[in-house]
Every structure is written in structure tokens, then in C-alpha cells.
Design an enzyme around this catalytic site. Structure first.
Site, PDB file in Angstrom:
ATOM      1  N   TYR A 201       3.182  30.609  20.662  1.00  0.00           N
ATOM      2  CA  TYR A 201       2.031  30.239  20.933  1.00  0.00           C
ATOM      3  C   TYR A 201       1.702  29.223  21.995  1.00  0.00           C
ATOM      4  CZ  TYR A 201      -2.985  30.179  21.119  1.00  0.00           C
ATOM      5  OH  TYR A 201      -4.420  29.601  21.786  1.00  0.00           O
TER       6      TYR A 201
ATOM      7  N   LYS B  67       1.987  28.334  25.703  1.00  0.00           N
ATOM      8  CA  LYS B  67       0.482  26.951  26.259  1.00  0.00           C
ATOM      9  C   LYS B  67       1.112  25.937  26.750  1.00  0.00           C
ATOM     10  CE  LYS B  67      -2.297  29.761  24.476  1.00  0.00           C
ATOM     11  NZ  LYS B  67      -3.571  30.585  25.849  1.00  0.00           N
TER      12      LYS B  67
END
Length: 254
Positions: free
Chosen positions: A159, A163
């Protein structure tokens, strides 16, 4: 033309729940025609039903953002129904298993990258092509970055990496879109009260190894922020915005 009758067209990915749902409804409330994209038809249909009293038109289009053909079909539907796109909110995303990097399955890593990064690329690529050729030319792309685009949580390698990559994509699109009146900005969100953030209220791992309950904020504040970004003229841009629960452990030492 009033704000509630602006006639602009917006696309929200991951619109069936959470932040995507809240932002889609907010845009509809303020007169945008909104295409709701997501994998679950029933969830999208529920949002369309909820939007019936609102001023904008809601159109549910099932789409897997990781699949190039599915994204192409989504944008063909937008072109056929509305003829243009004024705002894209790249919101669809997923997290990963909270494990050490050596325990994260390669298949899961690829799934996270496909959803959080390649999916944003595919939708942005299609939106860019439409926005630079439509008349009037131009449009706005808003990427959901997360405060993980600044600093990681423990055991969030997939993640966090994607990002961080979204920040680079945002900057590149912002630069390359100038000559076509296409603007691109990013909203980095921390602890909005959605289904995905429910675990924060139960306690989550901290950098010091402790488990701590974290404050949450109303997701409507995120929707208001996205609306503000969407409503700006193309001569102005919020390049990066961070909106977060005030007392969550992020700034400084928490």
C-alpha cells in the site's frame, strides 16, 4: 448556471462504498452528472438509488480498473452518454495483508500494484485522451493518495509503495497536462470514518510496537474537500491537500 445545475460530468472510481460513495453523492448534490464505477453492480445501484432526490444524474457502470479493456469500455460509455468528462476522481484502491515483506505473497503484491497504481494509470490515461480532445478542452484529475504517500504504517509495504508512486504520477500528469488545460491534484486522507477504517477504532499497530486506538473524522469532510478541488476553475489547482483526523498519530511523534 447555478452550482446545483452546472451540468459537468464527473467519474468516481470505487464509488460503491466509503470515500468514493460519499464523494459521488456530494458531487451529485451540487449538480454534477456522476458516473459511478466499481466492481460490484449491486453496491453501485444502491448509491444510484440513494442519489434519486439529488440534482445530478447518476450512472452506474461496473468496471475493473485493473483491466485495460474494462476501463476502455467505461470511457466509451462516458463518451457515448455525455460526450465529455470534466472531473476524474481516482479513488479505487485496496490495502494488503499486514505482514512482513518476506511473508507477502507475490500474487498479492501484484494485485495491490494493479489496483492502486496501474488502475489509476489506466483511468488517467483514458481521461487524458478524452479531455485533451473534447470541446471545451481540458479537465481535472484528482488522485486519492492517502497519508501513506508521506509515511508508512507498520507492515504496509504494498500500500505504501503504491501511494508514494501515485505522488509521482500526480506530478507528471500535472506537468504534462498543462498544454491541454488538464490539471491534476492529489488528496491525502487520514482516518476518514469508513468501512476500511473501522479497525482504527479497535486499535492498530503503531511504529513503537504498541496497539493504539486512533481518532477518526467524518467522511463528509473528505467529500467537501474533493468538491472544493473539483469546483476550482482550470486556471487554479490544489496540487496536494492533506485532510486527516486532527489527533491521529501522524504529525511529529504523534
Amino acid at each position: 448556471m447555478s452550482e446545483r445545475e452546472n451540468g459537468k460530468v464527473a467519474l468516481v472510481t470505487g464509488a460503491g462504498s466509503g470515500i468514493g460513495r460519499a464523494c459521488a453523492l456530494k458531487l451529485l448534490e451540487h449538480g454534477y452528472n456522476v458516473v459511478l464505477a466499481g466492481r460490484r453492480q449491486a453496491a453501485l445501484d444502491a448509491v444510484v438509488q440513494e442519489a434519486q432526490p439529488l440534482r445530478g444524474e447518476a450512472l452506474a457502470v461496473p468496471c475493473d480498473v485493473t483491466d485495460a479493456d474494462s476501463v476502455a469500455a467505461l470511457f466509451e460509455t462516458i463518451r457515448a452518454r455525455f460526450g465529455r468528462l470534466d472531473v476524474l476522481f481516482n479513488n479505487a484502491g485496496r490495502s494488503g495483508s499486514p505482514v512482513d515483506i518476506d511473508e507477502l505473497e507475490i500474487s498479492e503484491w501484484r494485485s495491490i500494484v494493479d489496483t492502486n497504481l496501474t488502475g489509476v494509470f489506466l483511468c488517467t490515461r483514458a481521461a487524458f485522451g478524452l479531455m485533451k480532445t473534447q470541446s471545451p478542452r481540458g479537465g481535472r484529475i484528482i488522485n486519492n493518495g492517502s497519508i501513506s504517500a508521506h509515511a508508512p504504517r507498520p507492515n504496509s509495504i504494498g500500500y505504501t509503495a503504491t501511494k508514494h508512486a501515485i505522488t509521482g504520477l500526480t506530478k507528471s500528469v500535472s506537468l504534462d497536462g498543462r498544454k491541454y488545460d488538464i490539471v491534476c491534484g492529489q488528496i491525502d486522507i487520514g482516518n476518514a470514518a469508513t468501512e476500511m477504517a473501522e479497525r482504527m477504532a479497535r486499535g492498530v499497530p503503531q511504529a513503537n510496537g504498541e496497539i493504539a486506538i486512533e481518532p477518526l473524522m467524518d467522511v463528509q469532510h473528505v467529500a467537501d474537500a474533493v468538491l472544493h478541488m473539483a469546483n476550482l476553475p482550470l486556471s487554479a489547482n490544489v496540487q496536494f491537500m492533506t485532510i486527516m483526523a486532527t489527533k491521529m498519530p501522524f504529525v511529529g511523534r504523534g
